[in-house]
Design an enzyme around this catalytic site. Structure first.
Site, PDB file in Angstrom:
ATOM      1  N   SER A   8     -17.125 -12.793   0.550  1.00 34.16           N
ATOM      2  CA  SER A   8     -17.048 -13.934   1.469  1.00 34.16           C
ATOM      3  C   SER A   8     -16.358 -15.105   0.795  1.00 34.16           C
ATOM      4  O   SER A   8     -16.859 -15.679  -0.183  1.00 34.16           O
ATOM      5  CB  SER A   8     -18.456 -14.345   1.910  1.00 34.16           C
ATOM      6  N   HIS A  33     -13.966 -11.331   3.809  1.00 34.86           N
ATOM      7  CA  HIS A  33     -14.870 -11.845   4.844  1.00 34.86           C
ATOM      8  C   HIS A  33     -14.638 -13.350   4.964  1.00 34.86           C
ATOM      9  O   HIS A  33     -14.733 -14.099   3.989  1.00 34.86           O
ATOM     10  CB  HIS A  33     -16.327 -11.555   4.465  1.00 34.86           C
ATOM     11  N   ASP A  35     -15.652 -16.825   6.906  1.00 35.68           N
ATOM     12  CA  ASP A  35     -16.693 -17.484   7.701  1.00 35.68           C
ATOM     13  C   ASP A  35     -16.165 -18.757   8.350  1.00 35.68           C
ATOM     14  O   ASP A  35     -15.822 -19.721   7.656  1.00 35.68           O
ATOM     15  CB  ASP A  35     -17.880 -17.839   6.801  1.00 35.68           C
ATOM     16  N   MET A  37     -17.168 -21.843  10.670  1.00 33.34           N
ATOM     17  CA  MET A  37     -18.353 -22.561  11.176  1.00 33.34           C
ATOM     18  C   MET A  37     -17.928 -23.858  11.842  1.00 33.34           C
ATOM     19  O   MET A  37     -17.073 -24.573  11.317  1.00 33.34           O
ATOM     20  CB  MET A  37     -19.291 -22.894  10.014  1.00 33.34           C
ATOM     21  N   HIS A  66     -15.662 -13.841  10.766  1.00 36.16           N
ATOM     22  CA  HIS A  66     -17.007 -14.030  11.318  1.00 36.16           C
ATOM     23  C   HIS A  66     -17.078 -15.422  11.951  1.00 36.16           C
ATOM     24  O   HIS A  66     -17.088 -16.424  11.237  1.00 36.16           O
ATOM     25  CB  HIS A  66     -18.014 -13.890  10.151  1.00 36.16           C
ATOM     26  N   MET A  68     -18.867 -18.335  13.579  1.00 38.61           N
ATOM     27  CA  MET A  68     -20.157 -18.985  13.838  1.00 38.61           C
ATOM     28  C   MET A  68     -19.852 -20.248  14.635  1.00 38.61           C
ATOM     29  O   MET A  68     -19.978 -21.370  14.141  1.00 38.61           O
ATOM     30  CB  MET A  68     -20.861 -19.288  12.508  1.00 38.61           C
ATOM     31  N   MET A 137     -27.308 -10.404  10.288  1.00 34.41           N
ATOM     32  CA  MET A 137     -27.444 -11.554   9.385  1.00 34.41           C
ATOM     33  C   MET A 137     -28.749 -11.406   8.598  1.00 34.41           C
ATOM     34  O   MET A 137     -29.832 -11.329   9.189  1.00 34.41           O
ATOM     35  CB  MET A 137     -27.463 -12.872  10.171  1.00 34.41           C
ATOM     36  N   ASP A 175     -24.869  -9.294   6.049  1.00 32.51           N
ATOM     37  CA  ASP A 175     -24.275 -10.563   5.615  1.00 32.51           C
ATOM     38  C   ASP A 175     -25.349 -11.573   5.206  1.00 32.51           C
ATOM     39  O   ASP A 175     -26.106 -12.045   6.049  1.00 32.51           O
ATOM     40  CB  ASP A 175     -23.424 -11.124   6.768  1.00 32.51           C
ATOM     41  N   GLY A 176     -25.366 -11.889   3.901  1.00 27.62           N
ATOM     42  CA  GLY A 176     -26.237 -12.946   3.393  1.00 27.62           C
ATOM     43  C   GLY A 176     -27.186 -12.469   2.307  1.00 27.62           C
ATOM     44  O   GLY A 176     -27.957 -11.535   2.521  1.00 27.62           O
TER      45      GLY A 176
HETATM   46  C1  DX5 Z   1     -23.527 -17.269   6.036  1.00 32.64           C
HETATM   47  C2  DX5 Z   1     -22.202 -16.534   5.970  1.00 32.64           C
HETATM   48  C3  DX5 Z   1     -22.139 -15.554   4.858  1.00 32.64           C
HETATM   49  C4  DX5 Z   1     -22.218 -16.174   3.487  1.00 32.64           C
HETATM   50  C5  DX5 Z   1     -22.696 -15.149   2.504  1.00 32.64           C
HETATM   51  O1  DX5 Z   1     -23.551 -18.049   7.167  1.00 32.64           O
HETATM   52  O2  DX5 Z   1     -21.993 -15.828   7.181  1.00 32.64           O
HETATM   53  O3  DX5 Z   1     -20.978 -14.746   4.978  1.00 32.64           O
HETATM   54  O4  DX5 Z   1     -20.989 -16.694   3.075  1.00 32.64           O
HETATM   55  O5  DX5 Z   1     -22.891 -15.784   1.279  1.00 32.64           O
HETATM   56  P1  DX5 Z   1     -23.955 -15.281   0.218  1.00 32.64           P
HETATM   57  O6  DX5 Z   1     -23.549 -13.888  -0.180  1.00 32.64           O
HETATM   58  O7  DX5 Z   1     -23.835 -16.277  -0.888  1.00 32.64           O
HETATM   59  O8  DX5 Z   1     -25.303 -15.290   0.884  1.00 32.64           O
HETATM   60 ZN    ZN Z   2     -20.387 -14.270   7.263  1.00 32.90          ZN
END
Ligand code: DX5
Ligand code: ZN
Length: 216
Positions: A8, A33, A35, A37, A66, A68, A137, A175-176
């Protein structure tokens, strides 16, 4: 099929993004990956289109995006133009999920659906046949570096059953909070793709940690 690893970029060093991207290109990682947001669906803002355009320029592996964000339909075409190969929307952000998935696929992308930790797998029982990837998640979306939620194992097993029952080829992504400590149990439960942010980018040697996850 061996597990796919998707680092990510959220946890990368943005002051040296080109170097980070080249490191992933040369590693055993499978996907990038990404993210996105919006500060509305989740309480954080990550980065947007210009950064993704820069990523696209150097990334030599599929972009797993991804979203969000609320009302993701507005940006499906934009993310297709920006090179997304897999585009994942949140179940909780889509009033007309079937329509959103059809729209994603109409641009030639794989359609993913992400589930928040409290959203049951059974919510997907009437749409699983239309989904290419489910992202479970394992933290509350919005931030990297959080602790893994143990209930995830149970959700993977439930999802695996649902996929089998429907003869679907849908992939399971986690993920996470993924690390070398939980990776093997996640794979045993049925995970196909592991997303890892902090475990990769905050490591002394990110390439080694990718290798560890890939060969767990
Ligand atoms: C959280 C994201 C993840 C995050 C994962 O909202 O969707 O992709 O970047 O990070 P780690 O592996 O540090 O939990
Ligand atoms: Zn993610």
């Amino acid at each position: 099929m061996s597990v796919k690893i998707a680092p990510s970029i959220l946890a990368a060093n943005f002051a040296n993004l080109e170097r980070e991207l080249k490191m992933i290109n040369a590693s055993e990682a499978d996907w990038f990956h990404i993210d996105i947001m919006d500060g509305v669906f989740v309480p954080n803002i990550s980065f947007g289109m210009p950064v993704l355009a820069a990523i696209q320029k150097y990334a030599k592996k599929p972009l797993d995006v991804h979203l969000m964000i609320v009302d993701p339909d507005r940006y499906i075409e934009t993310f297709s133009d920006l090179g997304a190969e897999i585009l994942t929307v949140h179940y909780e952000a889509c009033t007309h999920l079937h329509r959103s998935l059809e729209k994603i696929k109409s641009f030639g992308m794989k359609a993913g659906v992400a589930l928040n930790p409290h959203t049951p797998v059974s919510s997907l029982s009437n749409i699983i046949q239309d989904i290419d990837l489910v992202c479970i998640m394992s933290v509350n979306p919005g931030f990297g570096g959080q602790f893994f939620i143990d209930n995830t194992y149970k959700k993977i097993q439930e999802l695996k059953k649902l996929i089998k029952l429907n003869n679907s080829s849908c992939l399971i992504e986690i993920d996470g909070g993924v690390t070398n400590y939980n990776a093997s149990e996640l794979i045993t439960c049925g995970a196909n793709i592991l997303v890892a942010g902090s475990y990769v980018f905050k490591a002394k040697n990110p390439t080694d940690n990718i290798k560890l996850l890939k060969n767990v």
